[in-house]
Design a protein around this motif. Structure first.
Motif, PDB file in Angstrom:
ATOM      1  N   VAL A  27       0.814  -1.227   0.177  1.00 32.65           N
ATOM      2  CA  VAL A  27       0.075   0.023  -0.105  1.00 32.65           C
ATOM      3  C   VAL A  27       0.924   1.190  -0.069  1.00 32.65           C
ATOM      4  O   VAL A  27       0.497   2.471  -0.118  1.00 32.65           O
ATOM      5  CB  VAL A  27      -1.102  -0.089   1.201  1.00 32.65           C
ATOM      6  CG1 VAL A  27      -2.115  -1.006   1.016  1.00 32.65           C
ATOM      7  CG2 VAL A  27      -0.244  -0.242   2.398  1.00 32.65           C
ATOM      8  N   GLU A  28       2.126   1.015   0.220  1.00 27.67           N
ATOM      9  CA  GLU A  28       3.264   2.396   0.320  1.00 27.67           C
ATOM     10  C   GLU A  28       3.571   2.405  -1.175  1.00 27.67           C
ATOM     11  O   GLU A  28       4.288   1.655  -1.813  1.00 27.67           O
ATOM     12  CB  GLU A  28       4.258   1.953   1.127  1.00 27.67           C
ATOM     13  CG  GLU A  28       3.825   1.907   2.715  1.00 27.67           C
ATOM     14  CD  GLU A  28       3.224   3.160   3.158  1.00 27.67           C
ATOM     15  OE1 GLU A  28       3.909   4.463   2.640  1.00 27.67           O
ATOM     16  OE2 GLU A  28       2.430   3.320   3.890  1.00 27.67           O
ATOM     17  N   VAL A  48      -0.831  -2.434 -11.580  1.00 24.09           N
ATOM     18  CA  VAL A  48      -2.106  -2.101 -11.250  1.00 24.09           C
ATOM     19  C   VAL A  48      -2.225  -1.512  -9.707  1.00 24.09           C
ATOM     20  O   VAL A  48      -1.629  -2.108  -8.844  1.00 24.09           O
ATOM     21  CB  VAL A  48      -3.020  -3.497 -11.287  1.00 24.09           C
ATOM     22  CG1 VAL A  48      -2.819  -4.467 -10.398  1.00 24.09           C
ATOM     23  CG2 VAL A  48      -4.494  -2.828 -11.413  1.00 24.09           C
ATOM     24  N   GLU A  49      -3.200  -0.538  -9.671  1.00 23.22           N
ATOM     25  CA  GLU A  49      -3.512   0.131  -8.225  1.00 23.22           C
ATOM     26  C   GLU A  49      -5.077   0.137  -8.169  1.00 23.22           C
ATOM     27  O   GLU A  49      -5.925   0.383  -9.000  1.00 23.22           O
ATOM     28  CB  GLU A  49      -3.104   1.378  -8.411  1.00 23.22           C
ATOM     29  CG  GLU A  49      -3.048   1.947  -6.914  1.00 23.22           C
ATOM     30  CD  GLU A  49      -2.704   3.480  -6.848  1.00 23.22           C
ATOM     31  OE1 GLU A  49      -3.176   4.185  -5.640  1.00 23.22           O
ATOM     32  OE2 GLU A  49      -2.109   3.936  -7.448  1.00 23.22           O
ATOM     33  N   SER A  50      -5.468  -0.643  -7.016  1.00 24.06           N
ATOM     34  CA  SER A  50      -6.891  -0.590  -6.873  1.00 24.06           C
ATOM     35  C   SER A  50      -7.091  -0.340  -5.346  1.00 24.06           C
ATOM     36  O   SER A  50      -6.336  -1.131  -4.472  1.00 24.06           O
ATOM     37  CB  SER A  50      -7.577  -1.919  -7.043  1.00 24.06           C
ATOM     38  OG  SER A  50      -8.933  -1.883  -6.977  1.00 24.06           O
ATOM     39  N   ILE A  54      -1.173  -1.490  -4.448  1.00 24.13           N
ATOM     40  CA  ILE A  54      -0.371  -1.243  -5.474  1.00 24.13           C
ATOM     41  C   ILE A  54       0.292  -2.858  -5.976  1.00 24.13           C
ATOM     42  O   ILE A  54       0.838  -3.417  -4.752  1.00 24.13           O
ATOM     43  CB  ILE A  54       0.772  -0.461  -5.432  1.00 24.13           C
ATOM     44  CG1 ILE A  54       0.046   0.925  -5.261  1.00 24.13           C
ATOM     45  CG2 ILE A  54       1.765  -0.237  -6.749  1.00 24.13           C
ATOM     46  CD1 ILE A  54       1.138   2.014  -4.765  1.00 24.13           C
ATOM     47  N   VAL A  55       0.213  -3.272  -7.005  1.00 25.77           N
ATOM     48  CA  VAL A  55       0.701  -4.706  -7.453  1.00 25.77           C
ATOM     49  C   VAL A  55       1.445  -4.359  -8.524  1.00 25.77           C
ATOM     50  O   VAL A  55       0.927  -3.820  -9.677  1.00 25.77           O
ATOM     51  CB  VAL A  55      -0.123  -5.671  -7.613  1.00 25.77           C
ATOM     52  CG1 VAL A  55       0.217  -7.057  -7.906  1.00 25.77           C
ATOM     53  CG2 VAL A  55      -1.251  -5.953  -6.211  1.00 25.77           C
ATOM     54  N   LYS A  56       2.767  -4.949  -8.508  1.00 28.15           N
ATOM     55  CA  LYS A  56       3.679  -5.021  -9.934  1.00 28.15           C
ATOM     56  C   LYS A  56       3.970  -6.500 -10.031  1.00 28.15           C
ATOM     57  O   LYS A  56       4.556  -7.004  -8.803  1.00 28.15           O
ATOM     58  CB  LYS A  56       4.793  -3.896  -9.546  1.00 28.15           C
ATOM     59  CG  LYS A  56       4.178  -2.472  -9.574  1.00 28.15           C
ATOM     60  CD  LYS A  56       5.422  -1.584  -9.517  1.00 28.15           C
ATOM     61  CE  LYS A  56       4.723  -0.195  -9.347  1.00 28.15           C
ATOM     62  NZ  LYS A  56       4.282   0.526 -10.601  1.00 28.15           N
ATOM     63  N   ILE A  68      -5.168  -2.629 -15.670  1.00 29.05           N
ATOM     64  CA  ILE A  68      -3.745  -3.045 -15.795  1.00 29.05           C
ATOM     65  C   ILE A  68      -2.848  -2.368 -16.648  1.00 29.05           C
ATOM     66  O   ILE A  68      -3.433  -2.644 -17.910  1.00 29.05           O
ATOM     67  CB  ILE A  68      -3.750  -4.706 -15.884  1.00 29.05           C
ATOM     68  CG1 ILE A  68      -4.611  -5.479 -14.770  1.00 29.05           C
ATOM     69  CG2 ILE A  68      -2.145  -4.989 -15.547  1.00 29.05           C
ATOM     70  CD1 ILE A  68      -4.514  -6.782 -14.943  1.00 29.05           C
ATOM     71  N   LYS A  69      -1.817  -1.883 -16.220  1.00 29.24           N
ATOM     72  CA  LYS A  69      -0.893  -1.013 -17.252  1.00 29.24           C
ATOM     73  C   LYS A  69       0.283  -2.249 -17.558  1.00 29.24           C
ATOM     74  O   LYS A  69       0.814  -2.423 -16.524  1.00 29.24           O
ATOM     75  CB  LYS A  69      -0.560   0.169 -16.757  1.00 29.24           C
ATOM     76  CG  LYS A  69      -1.512   1.228 -16.402  1.00 29.24           C
ATOM     77  CD  LYS A  69      -1.039   2.178 -15.712  1.00 29.24           C
ATOM     78  CE  LYS A  69      -1.984   3.277 -15.289  1.00 29.24           C
ATOM     79  NZ  LYS A  69      -1.659   4.345 -14.296  1.00 29.24           N
ATOM     80  N   CYS A  70       0.232  -2.304 -18.627  1.00 27.22           N
ATOM     81  CA  CYS A  70       1.491  -3.353 -19.208  1.00 27.22           C
ATOM     82  C   CYS A  70       2.493  -2.561 -19.951  1.00 27.22           C
ATOM     83  O   CYS A  70       2.251  -1.707 -20.801  1.00 27.22           O
ATOM     84  CB  CYS A  70       1.065  -4.618 -19.745  1.00 27.22           C
ATOM     85  SG  CYS A  70       0.010  -5.502 -18.863  1.00 27.22           S
TER      86      CYS A  70
END
Length: 100
Positions: A27-28, A48-50, A54-56, A68-70
């Protein structure tokens, strides 16, 4: 001629070693320092942020749908730069030219 051989070897090795992506689940924002070499078949870096999470990570091309940004370059899914800035990289050769 030896330099060309080394260059070809380096390019071949970098392609064979696979795509590298930043990877984290937090989350940071701006705390990512983890780097993952994607497994075979995973050809995109994703971010992606939801709801503040934040997940990468690595993804397959078919899984890259909105939101999702790729991207398809090494370490292109964004993170805080951990190395020296471009100014430091340019400063070194300039100083060498002054003193040589």
């Amino acid at each position: 001629m030896k330099l060309h051989g080394v260059l070809v070897l380096f390019i071949t090795f970098s392609i064979a070693s696979g795509l590298r992506c930043y990877t984290y689940f937090t989350v940071e924002p701006n705390t990512c320092t983890g780097v993952l070499t994607c497994p075979a078949g995973y050809d995109r870096c994703a971010s992606v942020e939801s709801e503040g999470l934040i997940v990468k990570s690595c993804l397959q091309r078919a899984e890259c749908i909105s939101p999702i940004k790729c991207c398809d370059k090494d370490l292109c899914n964004g993170a805080v730069p951990t190395g020296p800035g471009i100014i430091l990289l340019l400063l070194s050769p300039a100083l060498m030219m002054l003193f040589i």
